[in-house]
Design a protein around this motif. Structure first.
Motif, PDB file in Angstrom:
ATOM      1  N   THR A   1      -5.132  -6.262   0.608  1.00  0.00           N
ATOM      2  CA  THR A   1      -4.955  -6.303  -0.771  1.00  0.00           C
ATOM      3  C   THR A   1      -6.041  -5.126  -1.654  1.00  0.00           C
ATOM      4  OG1 THR A   1      -5.165  -7.793  -2.807  1.00  0.00           O
ATOM      5  CG2 THR A   1      -6.899  -8.072  -1.226  1.00  0.00           C
TER       6      THR A   1
ATOM      7  N   ARG B   1      -3.810  -4.630  -8.717  1.00  0.00           N
ATOM      8  CA  ARG B   1      -2.615  -4.139  -9.070  1.00  0.00           C
ATOM      9  C   ARG B   1      -2.566  -4.212 -10.687  1.00  0.00           C
ATOM     10  NH1 ARG B   1       2.015  -4.721  -5.245  1.00  0.00           N
ATOM     11  NH2 ARG B   1       1.076  -5.604  -3.312  1.00  0.00           N
TER      12      ARG B   1
ATOM     13  N   SER C   1       1.229  -1.458  -5.861  1.00  0.00           N
ATOM     14  CA  SER C   1      -0.302  -1.167  -5.904  1.00  0.00           C
ATOM     15  C   SER C   1      -0.628   0.230  -6.252  1.00  0.00           C
ATOM     16  CB  SER C   1      -0.902  -1.431  -4.326  1.00  0.00           C
ATOM     17  OG  SER C   1      -0.054  -0.859  -3.632  1.00  0.00           O
TER      18      SER C   1
END
Length: 376
Positions: A139, A142, A363
C-alpha cells in the motif's frame, strides 16, 4: 650324638620358621600395597562421581532456570497489549545477520552490499511463521482517498477462525510519508486488534535505503519519467514483500490495497489448491486483473523475484509475469499454440474470479482507473 641331632633339628626348624616369616611378611607387604592402591582408586572414583553429581545438579539448575525464563517470556508475550507489540528494527546494525531471503537483493543492487541487515523498518504483529498461506498487500498513499480499510475488512472478515489461524496477512507500507504510515498503523490497531493479537495480521514498512538512487532521480523528471519511476518502484515494492513473506508459509497470495474479496474466498482457494492432482503448476490465477489474486508456491518466489529484478526497469510486474513463462516454457521456433497449451497446465485459471478491483484513484497521482474483472 643325640644332642647333635637335636641341634640340627632345632636349626632346621628355626630356618623354616624364619623363611615362613619372611614369606608372610613379604605377602603382607604386597597385600598392603595392593590395598592402598585399591583404596586410592576407590577415593579417585568417589571424587569423579561427586564431581559428576555436582555437574549434573548444576546443569539441572541451569536447565530449570532456562525453562522458567522461556515460560516467563512466553507468558509476557501472550499478555502483552497490542500497542506494545510494535517494535523498531535496526536495519543498519552490521553485527546482526540479515535474513537469507533478502540476500538476493545485494546481487542486483550494489548499494545494498554495504548494509549489514536488510529487513523492514517497522513490524507490528508477532512475525507469525509455519502457516499454509501468506497474503501480501502493498500500500501507498493515494492522497485523500484510501481503500485499505475496505480491503482489509473484506479479506480478514471472510476467513473462518481456523483459516485465520493457518494464515497471515501482511500489509507492506511502501511509502516514505510518515503521516501515511502512522495513519495505517492507527487504523489497523483500532480496527483489527484481535488479528494483531493472534499474529494473523502484520504491518511492515520498507526501508528507504532499499531503493536505488536512480529511482529518486527519475522522480524529479517530467511526467513520463515520473510514470516510469512509479512503475519501477511498484515492481520493487512487490519484490520486497514477496521476499519477506517467503519463509512464513507454503503459499503466497498477492493482493492489492484497493480490492474486495468474495464471501468464502479463502475456503474456495484452499479447497482448490488441495484438490489439484499435479504439483507442476507455477501459479494460480484467482483474478484476471494485473497482479491481483495470483497464488504462488513460496519455494518458487525467489526465482520470480530474480526475474523481476533483472527487468524491473523495463516493464510493469504483471507483464513480467507473462514474460517469465515465455522464457521458461517456450522453445525457440516452437509452434505458439503448443507453448500456449503448455502454459495452461502450469498457469491455472480459477473461475469465477474471487477478487474485484474497486479503486478508482490510482496510486499514481492524478490518474484514475476503472478496470473491472468481468469474471468476478
Amino acid at each position: 650324638m643325640r644332642t647333635k641331632h637335636v641341634n640340627v633339628l632345632f636349626a632346621l626348624t628355626a630356618f623354616v620358621l624364619f623363611s615362613f616369616s619372611c614369606f608372610c611378611i613379604s605377602r603382607m607387604t604386597q597385600t598392603s600395597s595392593q590395598l592402598i592402591n585399591c583404596r586410592n582408586h576407590i577415593l579417585e572414583f568417589k571424587e569423579k562421581i561427586l564431581h559428576l553429581k555436582n555437574k549434573t545438579e548444576r546443569n539441572n539448575r541451569e536447565l530449570i532456570n532456562a525453562l522458567s525464563k522461556v515460560k516467563y517470556e512466553m507468558t509476557q508475550r501472550k499478555n502483552m497489549p497490542v500497542n506494545l507489540v510494535e517494535k523498531k528494527m535496526n536495519t543498519l546494525d552490521k553485527n546482526k545477520t540479515g535474513s537469507n531471503t533478502f540476500e538476493v537483493l545485494k546481487f542486483f543492487f550494489p548499494h545494498l552490499r554495504k548494509v549489514g541487515r536488510i529487513y523492514p523498518d517497522v513490524i507490528i504483529g508477532k512475525e507469525k511463521t509455519g502457516v499454509s498461506f501468506a497474503l501480501g498487500i502493498s500500500t501507498v498513499s493515494r492522497g485523500n482517498q484510501s481503500y485499505l480499510k475496505q480491503t482489509l475488512n473484506s479479506v480478514v472478515s471472510r476467513m473462518t477462525l481456523s483459516e485465520e489461524k493457518d494464515s497471515v496477512v501482511i500489509v507492506s507500507v511502501a511509502d516514505r510519508n510518515e503521516d501515511y504510515l502512522k495513519s495505517v498503523v492507527d487504523m489497523i490497531k483500532k480496527r483489527f486488534k484481535r488479528q494483531l493479537k493472534s499474529g494473523s495480521l502484520e504491518v511492515i514498512s520498507i526501508p528507504a535505503f532499499f531503493y536505488p538512487n536512480t529511482l529518486h532521480v527519475k522522480k524529479s523528471a517530467e511526467d513520463s519519467g515520473k510514470l516510469a519511476s512509479w512503475r519501477i518502484k511498484q515492481v520493487l515494492d512487490f519484490c520486497f514483500l514477496m521476499l519477506y513473506a517467503q519463509p512464513k508459509a507454503m503459499y503466497y497470495l498477492q493482493l492489492e490495497d484497493d480490492i474486495i474479496a468474495k464471501k468464502m474466498y479463502f475456503t474456495q482457494i484452499t479447497d482448490f489448491v488441495h484438490n489439484i492432482t499435479s504439483n507442476n503448476w507455477f501459479y494460480i490465477e484467482f483474478s484476471i486483473l494485473g497482479f491481483i489474486g495470483k497464488l504462488f508456491k513460496s519455494e518458487d518466489l525467489t526465482d520470480f523475484v530474480r526475474f523481476f529484478l533483472m527487468f524491473y526497469k523495463d516493464k510493469p510486474i504483471d507483464l513480467l509475469l507473462w514474460d517469465i513463462f515465455q522464457v521458461k516454457m517456450c522453445n525457440p521456433g516452437e509452434n505458439p499454440e503448443k507453448c500456449a497449451e503448455r502454459n495452461k497446465q502450469i498457469r491455472i485459471r480459477y473461475k469465477p474470479s474471487l477478487f474485484q478491483h474497486v479503486g478508482i484513484q490510482s496510486s499514481f497521482p492524478g490518474r484514475e482507473q476503472y478496470s473491472k474483472d468481468i469474471y468476478y
